[in-house]
Each structure stands twice: as C-alpha cells, then as structure tokens.
Write an enzyme that holds these catalytic residues in place. Sequence first.
Site: not given
Length: 782
Positions: A629, A282, A60-61, A247-248
């Site tokens: 993670r 998330q 994603k980043t 983002d997010e």
Amino acid sequence: MTEPVPAYRPMGGPITSQLQRQGKYSAKVDYLAGLNPEQREAVLATDGPLLVLAGAGTGKTRVLITRIAHILLESRAQPWEILAVTFTNKAAREMKVRIDSFVKPLPELQWMGTFHSMSAKILRKHAELVDLKSTFTILDTDDQIRLIKQLLAAENIDEKRWPARQFAGMLDAWKNRGLQPKDVPAADSSYYANGKGGRLYHDYQARLKALNAADFGDLLLECIRLFRENPDVLAEYHRKFKYMLVDEYQDSNTAQYLWLRLLAQGKPAAEANICVVGDDDQSIYGWRGAEVDNILRFETDFPGAKVIKLERNYRSTANILKAASTLIAFNEGRLGKTLFTDVADGGDLVSFTQVYDSEEEARTIGEEIEQFQRQGEPLNSMAILVRASFQMREFEERFITLGLNYRVVGGPRFYERKEIRDALAYLRLVAQPADDLAFERIVNVPKRGIGDSTVKMLMETARGMKVPLLAATRMLVETEELKPKQRTTLRALIAQFDDWAWRSESLKPYQLVENILEESGYTDMLEAEKSVESQGRKENLKELSRSMEEFDTLGGFLEHIALVMDRDSADASDAVTIMTLHSAKGLEYDTVFLPGWEDGTFPSQRSMDESGRAGLEEERRLGYVGITRGRKRVRISAAQNRRIHGLWQSAIPSRFIDELPPDAVEVTDKGSAYGGYSYGGGAASRFNKADPFESVYETPGWKRARANQESRKGGGPLTIEGELVARSVDLGGESSGYKLGERVFHLKFGYGEVIQIEGNKLTIDFEKAGTKKVLESFIRKG
DNA sequence: ACAAGCACTTAGTCC
DNA sequence: AAGTGCTTGT
C-alpha cells in the site's frame, strides 16, 4: 499483440453532439496513451474470455476503467449492457468516479457494484419466483443471530452448548459454497446440535420466507436458484449483459463463481466476453469462503482464454517492492508474478521499530506523523493499517490528545450502533410490516410497559394464525385477551404505524425518520437520560437523518444501508486514515504505518490455529497487501507487551519480520531499554538457527493445528465423536458428576464445598469467596 | 415490568 | 476493560 490504436477523438464540436444524440460517448482524453503494452492489450482484447493477473500497484483498476471506456467509445455496448462486479462498494464508487475523467457524457453504469448489490437488484425484480416479495428485507449479522436464537429456543437446544454464532458461521460457510438445505453433506449437517444442523438450516430458510427477508448469503444463493429454475429469466440476462468484468477475482467464493458462470453461459465458453482481474498474492478472504482456485481454473472454465500478466509496478519504491516480494516468496503454490520497477533509486528503507507496549507504539507513530506533517506532508497521504479493529482505539485516543485529525474506516460501525438500529427498525417496520425482527426490537423501545409475557402472547397468536407480529397485534387489540393497559398501548402503536406508513408515501425518508423519532417518544427517552452518552446518541440520529437526505424513497435508503455499510466517505478534510489491512486493499498512501507485527496478533493466532499453514499463508498475503500500500515509506512496528482481554501479555516480533530482506530494512529498537524480550538480529535473524521460532511450523499454534487435522483424518466425522464424548460427561440433570459436601476447585474462587445441586448449576460454599452459584463446567474435583 | 447485581464471556478480517 | 444475559429484588 500490437493492435492498432484507435485514433484520438477530439472533444467538443459537432461530432460530440451528434454522438450524444445517438446515445454514444466521446473520449475526454487520449485514454490509451500512457498504458504499457500489457495494459493496452488487456484493454483492447474486449472479446472472448480474458484473465488479467495483476500484481499490486500495476494499474489494474486503470485497465478495468479504460476497458469499460473503450467498450463504450467503440459503441460495442451501452452502459446498461456492461456488468462490472467489484467486492467493495468503495471500489465500485471509485471506478464510477474515475470513468468520468475518460468519457463524456458521464455514463450511468447501473450494473456496476458488488456481487451482493447486483444480486439484490436482480432478486427484487423477480422476487416472487423465489418466494419473496420485492420489498424483502436484507438481514444483517445481528438480525441473523437473533433469528437463530429463536429457532434454537423453539427446538429446545441449549444455546450455551451450541452457540448461535457457531451455527451462523456454518450457515455462512454453506451458503458461500452454494449449498441449499438439501445439498448440505450429511457429515456437516450432523455436526451441530446432535444432527439437527440440516433441519435448522431448513427451518431457518422457512423463517426467512415468512419474514420476507434474505440474509447476505441468500442474495447470491437465491439468485442462483432463480437462474437455475427459470431459464427464461436467465436468458433475459444473457441477452442483456454483453460484457462482464470482475475485479479481485481471487476473492470470489463458490457461490459467486456459480453466479458468474450462470451469467456467462449465454455464449459458448470460448466466446464469452468475460474479463476477470485478480492477484493470487492478494487473496485475503479465505475465511469468507474465497476460493483462490477460481482464478487458477479460469483457463479451464473458459478454454482459449487470453492470459495477461501485469508486473510493472508504478506505485512503490524499489525497497518497498523488495520487502514485499521477499516476504510473499515464502508462500508456496503461487502463480508466480514478480513485481519490478524501473526507478533506480531504492528510496527510503522499510523501517522496523520495536516498542515497549501498544501505548508507546501509538505515541511513536503519532510523533512521526507530526514530523512528516511539519515537513509538509498532508495527513491524507498517511495511513495506519492494523490487523484487527481493537488495535485502533489506542491510536484514536492518542490522536485525540495530540489534536491530530484522523478518520477511521470500517471501525465501530455507525449503522451498528444501538440507536441507529432502533431507528432503522422503525423504518423497516413501516416499509415492511412483516419484519418481525424489527417489531420485536422496538415494541418496547422506548419503554411502553410491554414486557416479555405480552410479547410472548403476541408471538403465540402470530404463530397460530400464521401472520406477522404486527398483524397479530392488530387483531389482538380488538379482543379481550390483553390486559387493558397493554391493549391501549398497542392500539396506539398500531395507529402510529398506520399513520407513518401513510405518510411515508409523501414524506421524504429523512422527514419521516424525524417524525417517527419525535412521535414514538424515542427523542424524549434520550432527553430524559441526560447522560453524556445520550447526547452522542442524539447526534448520531441527526447524522442518520442527514445521511438520508439524498434518498427519495424509503426502500432505496434501506437497501443502501443494508449493502453499503461504510460511512462518511465524503469527508474531504485532511486526516490520517486508520483502518484494517483488509479494508486497505486497493488503496495506496505515501506513508504507511504497520503496527502490531507481533506473533499472535499478526500473524493472528486464531488464523493459524484454525487453518494451519493455509491460514499462515493468508496472513502473509495480508502482510504483502499492507506493505504494497505504501508509495514512499513503510514503517513497521511491534510492541513487546500488549493487553489482551484486559491482561498484559508479552509478545515477540512477528515471524514475518524475519522474512524481510535485511538490505531493504532498517531496524531501530526503542523497546530494549526497558528489558523484556530483546530483539536479536534484526531482519537478518532468520539466519540464526538457534531461534526457537526459526521454523514457522514448530510454533505452538501450528502444532495445535496439525494435531487437530490429524484427529480429523482419524476417521469418521470428528464432530460427532467429539460431541458424543462431551455429552456423556455431563448428562447433567440430577445425575451431576458432583455430590453434596464434595470438595471442589474453581479457577476464580478457589476451593469450596458443594452445598446444593440444580442440574448443571452448583451452589458452592467457597473458603475465601463465600457462597456462589457456579456452572458445573467451571469447577473440577478438589 | 423493570433495575440492579453478578457470573461469565469476549476482541478477526466484510458484503 | 467492556458487554451480555441471567437471577434476584422491588
């Protein structure tokens, strides 16, 4: 969807310098190579609204960064015309760093940052339009609480019954929902302090204006008001921001949503160049007002929006993915992504270990870390992710004894330490003479003999003349009203502040703070203390001064500390990371330890009590975040006994353990040898119907939550009713529910006899504990 | 004005 | 177990 790939631009040579002269950028690498088709599509679809649903570890980043690079390289916009919003400063910083590897020269993305810092930047430019000065102070939670306490005192509201924290929580919720004082629903505003809630909000805002201050919520809310009330200002930003990226997005709250929508309105919705990236699985900030619905309704808000799903995971082994996917599948109402990987080898099994207590948990994890270290794994590749920060201490203590290098992210915060806050208060008052909260904090620190009565006089004068405390003091020292000693002291203090303010023009902030600490007597005070603690305090203050070296202006530094509360980010040494699950979002490690998977700790009892099923699902997403993670290894553990509030409590493994797939998890039980609760069937025990906790929704916490909700539906604002009842019980005063000579019982002191009554305080002669003064609410009839 | 002592509370996650 | 805020004593 297979659009042509732009040709690779070679680096160096005359082309580059020509591009640079035009303010353009060149690629350092073939930035589209290595993207999968979905990622590539997400990068190339620059125009029009785009929703990217990106599962954990799906790049994603990378997509966001490449997209920005693409926009710059295609000269579609200049760096200052791109608004890129993240939720954490960490994320913003990481993106800035990573863009450096794609594009040269390094673009200065001045509009990349958190919602709050972007809002603050805009507000400072147009402060006067929302009744602030551009030098306004940003209040943190601590200042906020102190301000509320003052308001409560002024309104004669009993802080025992109506805690300031509670009101702060309500304020926060209102502001997160984008509500101004006038917008607060009647039921909400009548909840607190018998209907004074709404007015308190109003008064609170008035106080903020008088202090030339804004709290976190205001940064967004006032920015929204600015845009709404000043279409010309809004239009300026419409022209400015050609591309917007978020983002997010699943973590955005209503205020942030409104903020974004206002900014995106420059074009018809179908043409807005807004790209939001998120993952409903998330979403872990519901408690902060985040609305997952924002991401769900993106397509409605921006008709014709393109939607791209990223599901190919590049991070974790198949077993880790399986564990995470199986766990998250227990949630309802998901958008339904499924992560997959091509790697055939499943990798290590996810492990679950039960230990006797939290101390053994720290010891076990410490040993495992040392073992990995011996196998050549760097400490930087390992992290311990906890649910709540109180769990961190045990690990720190253990690692100190082991001599294991560790780093705590977002633990006990540097900027929240007393000495740091004192130093900051001095600086704030220099930069911002109207900052009464700062004045109150330091007027008698170090001790100058300015006590409560003197401060009270200053405050009365300030209120009467409608000026800040510092200004009021300046006037009072010229009169005869103060006692000579205090007058001399305050006059000297004022002179010092004038001097510091003068010097702040020429000195660098770090030099100024050193001067202030020296001249105010703060350093001497610490010297005089001679305790172990005061040594540490001096160290911290040195550290503060060091961290200020990179700042040229005092205002710039104060802005930084208000918004960027993370510290020693630049620590390059090899160390194990200890942090909360929340702050781990977006990060990855080869080895991840997930301790404390016990019911009540994780999932957190409070979350379940307060938010019932929704709370449990958010906890489950937190578990999903934790597991995903890990790249190679995930090691979960649970303690059978844990000390909470100084008392030993026994615990059973988290219900989430039962939701993990048995074939991806290996169970080792270190704790059963000690007796106590013995963990039965490993990950397979969810098939054991005899387990009393088999059903998630029959736990005590869930029952309690459900009961609460029922009563809420019951009719009318629950809160008013609840409050009226509570008040009628002790109307207090002389008509206490107890009589002299009456036999009563106190939980801690046992039985006794009432010998004196003052309002709600009773003096009781206890049989065993002697004579004590006790609050009425802590006893019952014997 | 300030220190000491006591009763009571507190530890959920962040910008 | 550690911290806050109130009351009391100096």
